[in-house]
Scaffold this motif. Sequence first.
Motif, short mmCIF file in Angstrom:
data_model
loop_
_atom_site.label_atom_id
_atom_site.label_comp_id
_atom_site.label_asym_id
_atom_site.label_seq_id
_atom_site.Cartn_x
_atom_site.Cartn_y
_atom_site.Cartn_z
N ALA A 45 1.67 3.16 7.06
CA ALA A 45 1.14 4.52 7.16
C ALA A 45 0.92 4.93 8.61
CB ALA A 45 -0.16 4.63 6.37
N LYS A 46 0.43 3.99 9.39
CA LYS A 46 0.20 4.27 10.82
C LYS A 46 1.52 4.57 11.53
CE LYS A 46 -2.09 2.28 14.88
NZ LYS A 46 -2.84 1.10 15.39
N GLU B 232 -0.24 -4.42 5.44
CA GLU B 232 1.10 -3.86 5.56
C GLU B 232 1.10 -2.37 5.20
OE1 GLU B 232 3.89 -7.74 4.55
OE2 GLU B 232 2.91 -6.68 2.89
N LYS B 233 0.34 -2.00 4.20
CA LYS B 233 0.19 -0.58 3.86
C LYS B 233 -0.39 0.18 5.05
CE LYS B 233 -1.08 -1.91 -0.87
NZ LYS B 233 -2.16 -1.86 -1.90
N ASN C 66 -7.78 5.04 0.32
CA ASN C 66 -8.80 4.64 1.29
C ASN C 66 -8.17 4.02 2.54
OD1 ASN C 66 -10.82 5.51 -0.43
ND2 ASN C 66 -11.22 3.48 -1.28
N ILE C 67 -7.14 3.19 2.33
CA ILE C 67 -6.45 2.55 3.47
C ILE C 67 -5.77 3.60 4.34
CG2 ILE C 67 -4.47 1.09 4.08
CD1 ILE C 67 -5.20 -0.61 1.59
N PHE C 68 -5.07 4.53 3.72
CA PHE C 68 -4.36 5.57 4.49
C PHE C 68 -5.35 6.43 5.27
CE2 PHE C 68 -1.10 5.57 0.81
CZ PHE C 68 -0.52 4.41 1.30
N GLN C 69 -6.43 6.82 4.64
CA GLN C 69 -7.39 7.70 5.30
C GLN C 69 -8.05 7.01 6.50
OE1 GLN C 69 -9.91 8.82 1.97
NE2 GLN C 69 -8.85 10.78 1.74
N LYS C 70 -8.22 5.71 6.40
CA LYS C 70 -8.86 4.98 7.50
C LYS C 70 -7.90 4.72 8.65
CE LYS C 70 -11.38 0.74 8.64
NZ LYS C 70 -12.00 -0.51 8.11
#
Length: 245
Positions: A148-149, A143-144, A179-183
């Motif tokens: 972000a996407k 969900e994060k 890490n999740i946002f950057q990916k």
Amino acid sequence: MVGYNIKNSSELASYINYTNLNNMITEGEMREFLEKAKELNFNSVVVSPTYVSLAKEVLDETDIKIGSVVGFPLGFEDGETKKAEAIALVESGADEIEMVLNLSHLKDEKYSLIEDEIKQIKEAIGDKTLKVIIETKALEDYEKANAAKAAEIAGADYVKTSTGFMTPNHIYENVNDINIFQKHAPKIKIEIFGGINDYKNANQIITAGADKLGSDQGYEIVKRYKDLRENTQVTPKPITLTKKD
């Protein structure tokens, strides 16, 4: 984890958005808060809509940006209401708008509604900065990533992790979010809020890849660092470089 090398207290302050969203603060107390922000020259202050005009007045001759919140803290208002709030804040002097994501839409995977709301607000505020608060502590990792996407697709400038009402229990939760946002949304900037209460935490979060840190303890963080690194005078004892007989 190799630490980022903060050069001085001024650089540290430039990463921090000094925050006071206390809903019972008096005007006098807010003036004191703003004077503290001036003293250490933070990147921005984040205040309630009530005090945007006052912040504009007090910080007028500084480079400190003024941020405020829309749909705070639950985010369940309709998009038109949030847009009207954002426009009013910009007219009052806000440079940065922090809108709270509609988590009901996120839970239902209604990404088109989320993107449309963000896009309308971004278009309404023009070149002002738009941050989308997604309350990561309440979300699963997927969900994060989707939040972000959606924020990135819709043109938001930042994704922010928390309103302050739900904060991470450990720094590694913040690092995981980064890490999740950057990916999954590599172009959007990242602001971490919550769990940052000293220079060591701030340094770790910057090292992990955050662009900005939000904190209601910003003054204490920078002041302690300044006292430690810049206001402490240590006179070394004389030594000789030869072995004594």
